[in-house]
Design a protein around this motif. Structure first.
Motif, mmCIF file in Angstrom:
data_model
loop_
_atom_site.group_PDB
_atom_site.id
_atom_site.type_symbol
_atom_site.label_atom_id
_atom_site.label_comp_id
_atom_site.label_asym_id
_atom_site.label_seq_id
_atom_site.Cartn_x
_atom_site.Cartn_y
_atom_site.Cartn_z
ATOM 1 N N ASN A 1 0.837 -1.194 0.000
ATOM 2 C CA ASN A 1 0.000 0.000 0.000
ATOM 3 C C ASN A 1 0.873 1.246 0.000
ATOM 4 O O ASN A 1 1.987 1.252 0.526
ATOM 5 N N PHE A 2 0.337 2.277 -0.572
ATOM 6 C CA PHE A 2 1.000 3.584 -0.532
ATOM 7 C C PHE A 2 0.019 4.598 0.031
ATOM 8 O O PHE A 2 -1.153 4.631 -0.356
ATOM 9 N N TYR A 3 0.502 5.359 0.965
ATOM 10 C CA TYR A 3 -0.365 6.394 1.527
ATOM 11 C C TYR A 3 0.486 7.624 1.803
ATOM 12 O O TYR A 3 1.657 7.520 2.182
ATOM 13 N N PRO A 4 -0.075 8.793 1.584
ATOM 14 C CA PRO A 4 0.680 10.032 1.873
ATOM 15 C C PRO A 4 1.009 10.105 3.363
ATOM 16 O O PRO A 4 0.182 9.773 4.203
ATOM 17 N N VAL A 5 2.230 10.497 3.667
ATOM 18 C CA VAL A 5 2.643 10.608 5.073
ATOM 19 C C VAL A 5 3.133 12.020 5.350
ATOM 20 O O VAL A 5 3.764 12.646 4.501
ATOM 21 N N LYS A 6 2.809 12.477 6.534
ATOM 22 C CA LYS A 6 3.293 13.777 6.969
ATOM 23 C C LYS A 6 4.558 13.644 7.815
ATOM 24 O O LYS A 6 5.310 14.590 7.963
ATOM 25 N N GLU A 7 4.754 12.443 8.382
ATOM 26 C CA GLU A 7 5.935 12.231 9.216
ATOM 27 C C GLU A 7 7.198 12.223 8.362
ATOM 28 O O GLU A 7 7.236 11.583 7.313
ATOM 29 N N SER A 8 8.230 12.910 8.829
ATOM 30 C CA SER A 8 9.465 13.008 8.048
ATOM 31 C C SER A 8 10.297 11.738 8.118
ATOM 32 O O SER A 8 11.231 11.571 7.330
ATOM 33 N N HIS A 9 9.956 10.827 9.041
ATOM 34 C CA HIS A 9 10.796 9.638 9.208
ATOM 35 C C HIS A 9 10.325 8.462 8.349
ATOM 36 O O HIS A 9 10.886 7.375 8.418
ATOM 37 N N ILE A 10 9.281 8.651 7.534
ATOM 38 C CA ILE A 10 8.788 7.596 6.647
ATOM 39 C C ILE A 10 8.597 8.167 5.242
ATOM 40 O O ILE A 10 8.019 9.243 5.072
ATOM 41 N N ILE A 11 9.085 7.440 4.242
ATOM 42 C CA ILE A 11 8.802 7.806 2.847
ATOM 43 C C ILE A 11 8.494 6.536 2.057
ATOM 44 O O ILE A 11 8.834 5.417 2.477
ATOM 45 N N PHE A 12 7.847 6.701 0.890
ATOM 46 C CA PHE A 12 7.612 5.615 -0.045
ATOM 47 C C PHE A 12 8.269 5.992 -1.374
ATOM 48 O O PHE A 12 8.159 7.144 -1.830
ATOM 49 N N VAL A 13 8.945 5.027 -1.988
ATOM 50 C CA VAL A 13 9.634 5.306 -3.258
ATOM 51 C C VAL A 13 9.335 4.194 -4.261
ATOM 52 O O VAL A 13 8.897 3.087 -3.905
ATOM 53 N N ASP A 14 9.601 4.515 -5.512
ATOM 54 C CA ASP A 14 9.439 3.566 -6.616
ATOM 55 C C ASP A 14 10.697 2.698 -6.691
ATOM 56 O O ASP A 14 11.788 3.178 -6.999
ATOM 57 N N ALA A 15 10.541 1.400 -6.451
ATOM 58 C CA ALA A 15 11.701 0.505 -6.403
ATOM 59 C C ALA A 15 12.438 0.444 -7.734
ATOM 60 O O ALA A 15 13.666 0.273 -7.771
ATOM 61 N N ASP A 16 11.718 0.592 -8.834
ATOM 62 C CA ASP A 16 12.349 0.465 -10.146
ATOM 63 C C ASP A 16 13.268 1.636 -10.461
ATOM 64 O O ASP A 16 14.076 1.560 -11.400
ATOM 65 N N GLN A 17 13.143 2.719 -9.708
ATOM 66 C CA GLN A 17 14.009 3.872 -9.938
ATOM 67 C C GLN A 17 15.353 3.751 -9.202
ATOM 68 O O GLN A 17 16.260 4.553 -9.440
ATOM 69 N N LEU A 18 15.435 2.757 -8.336
ATOM 70 C CA LEU A 18 16.669 2.559 -7.567
ATOM 71 C C LEU A 18 17.628 1.658 -8.324
ATOM 72 O O LEU A 18 17.214 0.702 -8.984
ATOM 73 N N LYS A 19 18.912 1.960 -8.196
ATOM 74 C CA LYS A 19 19.962 1.093 -8.720
ATOM 75 C C LYS A 19 20.806 0.612 -7.549
ATOM 76 O O LYS A 19 21.397 1.405 -6.819
ATOM 77 N N TRP A 20 20.836 -0.698 -7.390
ATOM 78 C CA TRP A 20 21.543 -1.278 -6.242
ATOM 79 C C TRP A 20 22.994 -1.529 -6.585
ATOM 80 O O TRP A 20 23.316 -1.780 -7.752
ATOM 81 N N PRO A 21 23.884 -1.485 -5.576
ATOM 82 C CA PRO A 21 23.595 -1.197 -4.162
ATOM 83 C C PRO A 21 23.339 0.293 -3.927
ATOM 84 O O PRO A 21 23.753 1.138 -4.731
ATOM 85 N N ILE A 22 22.651 0.579 -2.853
ATOM 86 C CA ILE A 22 22.460 1.959 -2.432
ATOM 87 C C ILE A 22 23.252 2.178 -1.146
ATOM 88 O O ILE A 22 23.545 1.232 -0.414
ATOM 89 N N THR A 23 23.611 3.426 -0.893
ATOM 90 C CA THR A 23 24.478 3.719 0.242
ATOM 91 C C THR A 23 23.879 4.802 1.127
ATOM 92 O O THR A 23 23.088 5.638 0.667
ATOM 93 N N LEU A 24 24.291 4.764 2.365
ATOM 94 C CA LEU A 24 23.901 5.784 3.345
ATOM 95 C C LEU A 24 25.177 6.439 3.852
ATOM 96 O O LEU A 24 26.102 5.759 4.292
ATOM 97 N N ARG A 25 25.238 7.768 3.779
ATOM 98 C CA ARG A 25 26.424 8.490 4.239
ATOM 99 C C ARG A 25 26.017 9.870 4.744
ATOM 100 O O ARG A 25 24.885 10.323 4.544
ATOM 101 N N LYS A 26 26.965 10.562 5.381
ATOM 102 C CA LYS A 26 26.733 11.945 5.778
ATOM 103 C C LYS A 26 26.747 12.828 4.520
ATOM 104 O O LYS A 26 27.427 12.514 3.543
ATOM 105 N N TRP A 27 26.011 13.928 4.571
ATOM 106 C CA TRP A 27 25.978 14.829 3.426
ATOM 107 C C TRP A 27 27.348 15.475 3.210
ATOM 108 O O TRP A 27 28.160 15.562 4.127
#
Length: 438
Positions: A342-368
């Motif tokens: 399911n997809f539902y609009p969220v106001k909370e900043s700690h949750i997002i929904f994204v289109d999986a097909d737009q991602l290219k793996w691997p993905i990384t998490l780092r400081k800006w």
């Protein structure tokens, strides 16, 4: 003294009567008398003795003495030896501080492991006076002038109203033996210097100095209760906390108070700050100025002072995810990526929904990093993160703690803030991913 002690216990420590007590016993006269008094009053007691191996044969003889005493009065005894010097060096602590931490950590473990209720120590009125003078000489607030508390969590100190002289007189009258620590006669330590040089001079000026000091301590403790209640009411107007536990102090409200410096001290005294003049100057400083302690920082940010813990997490840490579902655990949060039906609009900043097909793996998490940009959801065109931070009125701490999720060198999400327009869910999206910050 037994009658006075019994009355004191009945009046102020009645909750101990049916409890299991662990007496911290060094072999000195105060802890020996404490054990004898509680044993005489038929309390359920055990003894705990630390051998810090700092005084050679004397330390071992203390241990032997305590063992023989426990056997004589048929009381359970726990003993432990510590390689204190080695531990102090490894932990970069003074010998005194290392011994204290080793002692109380062991005591607390004994409570848990043996189903005991309270640690009882032999601190007395002279110890209280010495602690007061130590704090006074080093600079302190009201808390540091209220003496040693009779109860602090699981630690109780029923001998505080009694002087060293009263305790020694009782020991002699009862023909008790005890051990003298030869190091107590040395004046190279501040406490001993106060004990042997300063306090006798004060008592010579006023023979009842210890009694008048005890009265003063009680007055200060009463005052502290009044101040604490008033402080809590003031904090409601001045202190705010965000979802991450970071404190923000309203500078405008602070300046309305007649004693803003005193309030700042009371709010910040537990965060290990020492440069108090620098902190007070932050009220009038330019935005971006900050003061650092060994555990926290306080930042002037427009209309607020922001207190933030100093994180030990390296700024260049990079985390990699190779597929979904998966999660990343950093020092300060967890990021979970799961498939969503399911997809539902969220106001909370700690949750997002994204289109999986737009991602290219691997993905990384780092400081800006400087130069980073993205296409903020709901906005036209791209924007540098530095400009985004300015528009969002990020503080220096906010910037330092900002992470970004990256796919194919593109920012998917400024974590806990805004995600990128290019990865949004559309009518043609086949697989939806839910990204959640915990």
């Amino acid at each position: 003294m037994l009658d006075q002690f019994s009355e004191h216990i009945a009046t102020n420590f009645s909750y101990l009567k049916d409890k299991k007590l662990l007496i911290a016993i060094s072999g000195g006269v105060d802890s020996v008398v404490l054990a004898e008094l509680l044993n005489e009053l038929e309390f359920d007691i055990s003894l705990a003795h630390c051998n810090f191996q700092l005084r050679g044969a004397d330390a071992n003889q203390d241990e032997v003495f305590v063992t023989e005493m426990a056997s004589r009065i048929q009381i359970p005894l726990f003993t432990k030896r510590f390689d204190t010097k080695t531990i102090a060096k490894a932990e970069k602590l003074s010998i005194q501080l290392a011994a204290r931490e080793l002692r109380y950590n062991w005591f607390k473990n004994l409570l848990v492991d043996n189903n005991l209720d309270y640690i009882v120590t032999g601190h007395h009125a002279d110890d209280n006076l010495e602690t007061f003078l130590i704090n006074l000489s080093r600079g302190t607030g009201l808390n540091g002038l209220t003496g040693i508390p009779e109860k602090n969590g699981a630690i109780v100190r029923p001998l505080l109203p009694f002087s060293r002289n009263q305790i020694e007189q009782y020991a002699r009258k009862q023909n008790l033996s005890w051990r003298e620590d030869a190091s107590n006669a040395e004046t190279k330590y501040l406490r001993n210097k106060l004990r042997h040089d300063v306090i006798p001079a004060l008592k010579s000026i006023n023979p009842r100095f210890l009694d008048t000091f005890s009265t003063t301590i009680h007055h200060l403790q009463d005052t502290q209760q009044i101040v604490a209640a008033s402080l809590e009411n003031i904090k409601l107007k001045v202190v705010h906390s965000d979802a991450n536990g970071i404190l923000k102090l309203d500078i405008t409200e602070l300046k309305k108070l007649a004693h803003s410096k005193a309030l700042l001290y009371e709010i910040l005294k537990d965060y290990n700050f020492t440069a108090w003049d620098d902190i007070y100057n932050l009220l009038e400083a330019q935005a971006g100025k900050f003061v650092v302690s060994n555990s926290h920082r306080i930042l002037k940010d427009r209309d607020f002072l922001i207190i933030s813990p100093i994180l030990v997490e390296p700024g260049n840490e990079i985390y990699t995810l190779h597929s979904f579902p998966s999660s990343i655990q950093t020092a300060s949060f967890q990021l979970k990526i799961t498939k969503s039906d399911n997809f539902y609009p969220v106001k909370e900043s700690h949750i997002i929904f994204v289109d999986a097909d737009q991602l290219k793996w691997p993905i990384t998490l780092r400081k800006w990093q400087h130069g980073d940009y993205f296409y903020p959801f709901g906005m036209q065109g791209k924007k540098k993160l530095s400009k985004f931070f300015k528009d969002q009125k990020y503080s220096l701490f906010d910037k330092e703690n900002t992470w970004v999720l990256i796919s194919d060198d593109k920012i998917v999400w400024v974590v806990n803030s805004r995600f990128d327009e290019r990865f949004k869910v559309t009518d043609s999206t086949k697989t939806i991913l839910k990204l959640e910050l915990i």
